[in-house]
Enzyme design. Sequence first.
Site, PDB file in Angstrom:
ATOM      1  N   ASP A  46     -71.623  41.965  53.827  1.00 13.79           N
ATOM      2  CA  ASP A  46     -71.636  40.564  53.414  1.00 13.79           C
ATOM      3  C   ASP A  46     -71.491  39.665  54.629  1.00 13.79           C
ATOM      4  O   ASP A  46     -70.639  39.893  55.488  1.00 13.79           O
ATOM      5  CB  ASP A  46     -70.499  40.274  52.439  1.00 13.79           C
ATOM      6  CG  ASP A  46     -70.473  38.811  52.031  1.00 13.79           C
ATOM      7  OD1 ASP A  46     -71.331  38.410  51.223  1.00 13.79           O
ATOM      8  OD2 ASP A  46     -69.614  38.067  52.539  1.00 13.79           O
ATOM      9  N   TYR A  51     -70.462  31.735  59.309  1.00 13.88           N
ATOM     10  CA  TYR A  51     -69.610  32.559  60.165  1.00 13.88           C
ATOM     11  C   TYR A  51     -70.076  32.490  61.616  1.00 13.88           C
ATOM     12  O   TYR A  51     -70.936  33.238  62.061  1.00 13.88           O
ATOM     13  CB  TYR A  51     -69.599  34.009  59.689  1.00 13.88           C
ATOM     14  CG  TYR A  51     -69.146  34.208  58.263  1.00 13.88           C
ATOM     15  CD1 TYR A  51     -68.337  33.267  57.616  1.00 13.88           C
ATOM     16  CD2 TYR A  51     -69.538  35.328  57.540  1.00 13.88           C
ATOM     17  CE1 TYR A  51     -67.934  33.441  56.306  1.00 13.88           C
ATOM     18  CE2 TYR A  51     -69.126  35.520  56.219  1.00 13.88           C
ATOM     19  CZ  TYR A  51     -68.326  34.568  55.613  1.00 13.88           C
ATOM     20  OH  TYR A  51     -67.915  34.745  54.312  1.00 13.88           O
ATOM     21  N   LYS A  77     -75.287  33.936  52.340  1.00 14.78           N
ATOM     22  CA  LYS A  77     -74.931  32.758  51.564  1.00 14.78           C
ATOM     23  C   LYS A  77     -75.807  31.555  51.922  1.00 14.78           C
ATOM     24  O   LYS A  77     -76.421  31.531  52.991  1.00 14.78           O
ATOM     25  CB  LYS A  77     -73.454  32.430  51.790  1.00 14.78           C
ATOM     26  CG  LYS A  77     -72.540  33.629  51.478  1.00 14.78           C
ATOM     27  CD  LYS A  77     -71.097  33.350  51.765  1.00 14.78           C
ATOM     28  CE  LYS A  77     -70.253  34.586  51.510  1.00 14.78           C
ATOM     29  NZ  LYS A  77     -70.406  35.599  52.584  1.00 14.78           N
ATOM     30  N   GLY A 234     -61.431  38.856  51.221  1.00 13.14           N
ATOM     31  CA  GLY A 234     -60.106  38.568  51.774  1.00 13.14           C
ATOM     32  C   GLY A 234     -58.976  39.292  51.079  1.00 13.14           C
ATOM     33  O   GLY A 234     -57.939  38.682  50.794  1.00 13.14           O
ATOM     34  N   SER A 238     -56.152  37.015  54.605  1.00 12.83           N
ATOM     35  CA  SER A 238     -56.381  36.569  55.983  1.00 12.83           C
ATOM     36  C   SER A 238     -55.664  37.421  57.024  1.00 12.83           C
ATOM     37  O   SER A 238     -55.557  37.026  58.177  1.00 12.83           O
ATOM     38  CB  SER A 238     -55.999  35.096  56.182  1.00 12.83           C
ATOM     39  OG  SER A 238     -56.783  34.265  55.365  1.00 12.83           O
ATOM     40  N   GLY A 239     -55.134  38.578  56.621  1.00 10.43           N
ATOM     41  CA  GLY A 239     -54.564  39.507  57.598  1.00 10.43           C
ATOM     42  C   GLY A 239     -53.097  39.817  57.425  1.00 10.43           C
ATOM     43  O   GLY A 239     -52.605  40.829  57.945  1.00 10.43           O
ATOM     44  N   ILE A 240     -52.348  38.970  56.700  1.00 11.53           N
ATOM     45  CA  ILE A 240     -50.903  39.176  56.575  1.00 11.53           C
ATOM     46  C   ILE A 240     -50.583  40.483  55.850  1.00 11.53           C
ATOM     47  O   ILE A 240     -49.531  41.090  56.081  1.00 11.53           O
ATOM     48  CB  ILE A 240     -50.253  37.968  55.849  1.00 11.53           C
ATOM     49  CG1 ILE A 240     -48.719  38.028  55.905  1.00 11.53           C
ATOM     50  CG2 ILE A 240     -50.742  37.856  54.420  1.00 11.53           C
ATOM     51  CD1 ILE A 240     -48.123  37.767  57.241  1.00 11.53           C
ATOM     52  N   LEU A 241     -51.508  40.961  54.991  1.00 16.56           N
ATOM     53  CA  LEU A 241     -51.293  42.228  54.286  1.00 16.56           C
ATOM     54  C   LEU A 241     -51.835  43.432  55.062  1.00 16.56           C
ATOM     55  O   LEU A 241     -51.894  44.537  54.527  1.00 16.56           O
ATOM     56  CB  LEU A 241     -51.935  42.172  52.891  1.00 16.56           C
ATOM     57  CG  LEU A 241     -51.211  41.290  51.873  1.00 16.56           C
ATOM     58  CD1 LEU A 241     -52.035  41.158  50.604  1.00 16.56           C
ATOM     59  CD2 LEU A 241     -49.823  41.837  51.566  1.00 16.56           C
ATOM     60  N   ALA A 242     -52.234  43.192  56.275  1.00 11.77           N
ATOM     61  CA  ALA A 242     -52.743  44.292  57.105  1.00 11.77           C
ATOM     62  C   ALA A 242     -52.066  44.297  58.469  1.00 11.77           C
ATOM     63  O   ALA A 242     -52.635  44.750  59.453  1.00 11.77           O
ATOM     64  CB  ALA A 242     -54.256  44.169  57.262  1.00 11.77           C
TER      65      ALA A 242
END
Length: 336
Positions: A46, A51, A77, A234, A238-242
Amino acid sequence: MSLTEILPGRLGFGTAPLGNMFRAIPEDEALATVEAAWDQGIRLYDTAPFYGAGLAEERLGQVLAGKPRGSYVLSTKVGRVVLDEHETAARELGEKGGLFEHGNPNRMVHEWTADAAERSVEDSLKRLGTDRLDIVWVHDIAQDFHGDLWLQKFEEARTGAFRVLSRLRDEGVIRAWGLGVNKTEPIELTLALDEPRPDGFLLAGRYTLLDHEHALERLLPMAQEQGVDMVVGGPYSSGILAGGTHFEYQQAPPEIVERVGKLKALTDRHGVSIKAAALQFSLAHPVSAAVIPGATRPSRIAEDVAALNETVPAAFWTELRTAGLVSPAAPLPHGA
């Protein structure tokens, strides 16, 4: 057509980071990350003109040019047309200001008319170096970019991009279309229309371990009733869970850091990776057809594949629920 008939698997690759989101990513690192996704068996990609003002599409296209076109599914998109001229002022990106400051310097026109949608599709085909697209999402017609004007942008898309993409689908030029947004309301509004009819939607950041209650209230029941599938963007918020520090594309506030700390304590206690918990939660809803985490380093891809396949004990999901860390209405793996 149902997205599940099109998608090649439940794990895809989101290319927003390849547009130099947050940082300038070396070209060789970006291309190696896409190659790693391919080598790990990922066949759903995707991307979007937004981007990095075309940069992510260009980088993705470089790698996929060497792959058999019929062996992967490609989505991009419409909503931004990338111009040849360079931007001279700060970009107006609503809540997402500065997100792609390291991307291409080209100016972008934000437009969802029929003409803009057709031009956007043509330009994406060129940047990607391909002759066709599988899925096209109508990008960012929501409050986070347009504030109180979002309904005006939605109407522009309804009478423009929606109709163009419906025609392209009916003509067999694309296989499916829908909305790609960070808010639930534009999708709810679209599902309430008699026509045009979307095939699915890409919802970013709104069906994660940290943010899912609002989507469960109205949007997901509507989608389930109509048989419309969701791609979850996501999933790591945005990254906080990784292991990162960003939430909603900005530095995570203290209350989110505290919540992630509680989640991490629970995953540690059960010997589970937080990535596995995040991905498998996002895929547990019946409407979820696929999840598309982004990455900028090749090693992250193997982590995502491992997280998808990791065995997470039912006791973890049960405790997640009893601890109040997920909505009582959220479907969980193992029926917890």
